[in-house]
Motif scaffolding. Structure first.
Motif, short mmCIF file in Angstrom:
data_model
loop_
_atom_site.label_atom_id
_atom_site.label_comp_id
_atom_site.label_asym_id
_atom_site.label_seq_id
_atom_site.Cartn_x
_atom_site.Cartn_y
_atom_site.Cartn_z
N ALA A 60 0.82 -1.21 0.00
CA ALA A 60 0.00 0.00 0.00
C ALA A 60 0.85 1.26 0.00
N TYR A 61 2.05 1.18 0.59
CA TYR A 61 2.94 2.34 0.66
C TYR A 61 4.10 2.25 -0.31
N GLY A 62 4.10 1.24 -1.19
CA GLY A 62 5.14 1.12 -2.20
C GLY A 62 6.48 0.65 -1.66
N ALA A 63 6.47 0.01 -0.51
CA ALA A 63 7.72 -0.43 0.13
C ALA A 63 8.06 -1.86 -0.27
N VAL A 64 8.05 -2.10 -1.57
CA VAL A 64 8.39 -3.43 -2.08
C VAL A 64 9.30 -3.29 -3.30
N LYS A 65 10.19 -4.27 -3.43
CA LYS A 65 11.03 -4.34 -4.62
C LYS A 65 10.26 -5.04 -5.71
N GLN A 66 10.77 -4.93 -6.93
CA GLN A 66 10.18 -5.68 -8.02
C GLN A 66 10.23 -7.16 -7.65
N GLY A 67 9.14 -7.86 -7.79
CA GLY A 67 9.07 -9.25 -7.39
C GLY A 67 8.45 -9.43 -6.01
N GLY A 68 8.22 -8.33 -5.30
CA GLY A 68 7.49 -8.38 -4.04
C GLY A 68 8.31 -8.45 -2.77
N ALA A 69 9.64 -8.51 -2.86
CA ALA A 69 10.47 -8.54 -1.65
C ALA A 69 10.36 -7.19 -0.93
N PRO A 70 10.50 -7.21 0.40
CA PRO A 70 10.43 -5.95 1.15
C PRO A 70 11.54 -4.98 0.74
N LEU A 71 11.23 -3.71 0.74
CA LEU A 71 12.17 -2.64 0.47
C LEU A 71 12.23 -1.78 1.73
N ARG A 72 13.42 -1.73 2.36
CA ARG A 72 13.54 -0.94 3.60
C ARG A 72 13.10 0.49 3.30
N SER A 73 12.05 0.91 3.97
CA SER A 73 11.45 2.21 3.71
C SER A 73 10.91 2.81 5.00
N THR A 74 10.75 4.12 4.98
CA THR A 74 10.10 4.83 6.08
C THR A 74 9.06 5.75 5.48
N VAL A 75 7.89 5.73 6.06
CA VAL A 75 6.81 6.60 5.63
C VAL A 75 6.36 7.42 6.84
N VAL A 76 6.32 8.73 6.68
CA VAL A 76 5.80 9.61 7.72
C VAL A 76 4.41 10.03 7.28
N LEU A 77 3.43 9.69 8.11
CA LEU A 77 2.04 10.03 7.80
C LEU A 77 1.60 11.24 8.60
N ALA A 78 0.78 12.06 7.99
CA ALA A 78 0.18 13.20 8.68
C ALA A 78 -0.91 12.69 9.60
N GLU A 79 -1.33 13.52 10.50
CA GLU A 79 -2.37 13.14 11.45
C GLU A 79 -3.62 12.63 10.75
N GLY A 80 -3.98 13.18 9.62
CA GLY A 80 -5.16 12.74 8.89
C GLY A 80 -4.93 11.52 8.02
N GLY A 81 -3.70 11.03 7.97
CA GLY A 81 -3.41 9.83 7.21
C GLY A 81 -2.67 10.05 5.90
N GLY A 82 -2.56 11.28 5.47
CA GLY A 82 -1.81 11.56 4.24
C GLY A 82 -0.32 11.38 4.43
N VAL A 83 0.38 11.13 3.36
CA VAL A 83 1.83 10.92 3.41
C VAL A 83 2.54 12.27 3.44
#
Length: 108
Positions: A60-83
């Motif tokens: 959902a947050y695009g934190a995957v490599k091609q093929g579906g393996a996890p991609l080390r990522s950090t997502v900071v979300l706003a209080e309302g849920g936006g990125v």
């Protein structure tokens, strides 16, 4: 990977400061809950680790490599849920939490 414990411990060190700024830290992993519980206890992590074995959250947050393996990522979300900010393909896992902290300090 060796980066996971290093990154998690550094986020743990920064956790109180992040929490005081209203930032909630959550770790997401494909590991099962029992494995995450052991990891959390071993490293004395004050934040929640979420099990995402099917990759739904990571996808959902695009934190995957091609093929579906996890991609080390950090997502900071706003209080309302936006990125607010995203770091994909994080290198230097032990130092990365400091970049997130710097962003939080500038943004708040």
């Amino acid at each position: 990977t060796p980066g996971c414990p290093a990154e998690a411990r550094r986020f743990a060190e920064l956790w109180q400061r992040l929490d005081q700024q209203g930032v909630r830290v959550l770790g997401v992993s494909r590991d099962l809950p029992a494995t995450l519980a052991r990891f959390r206890a071993k490293h004395a992590l004050p934040f929640t680790l979420l099990s995402d074995p099917n990759g739904a959250v990571r996808g959902a947050y695009g934190a995957v490599k091609q093929g579906g393996a996890p991609l080390r990522s950090t997502v900071v979300l706003a209080e309302g849920g936006g990125v607010e900010a995203v770091w994909y393909g994080v290198r230097g896992a032990a130092e990365h939490p400091d970049a997130v902290w710097a962003f939080v300090q500038e943004d708040r």
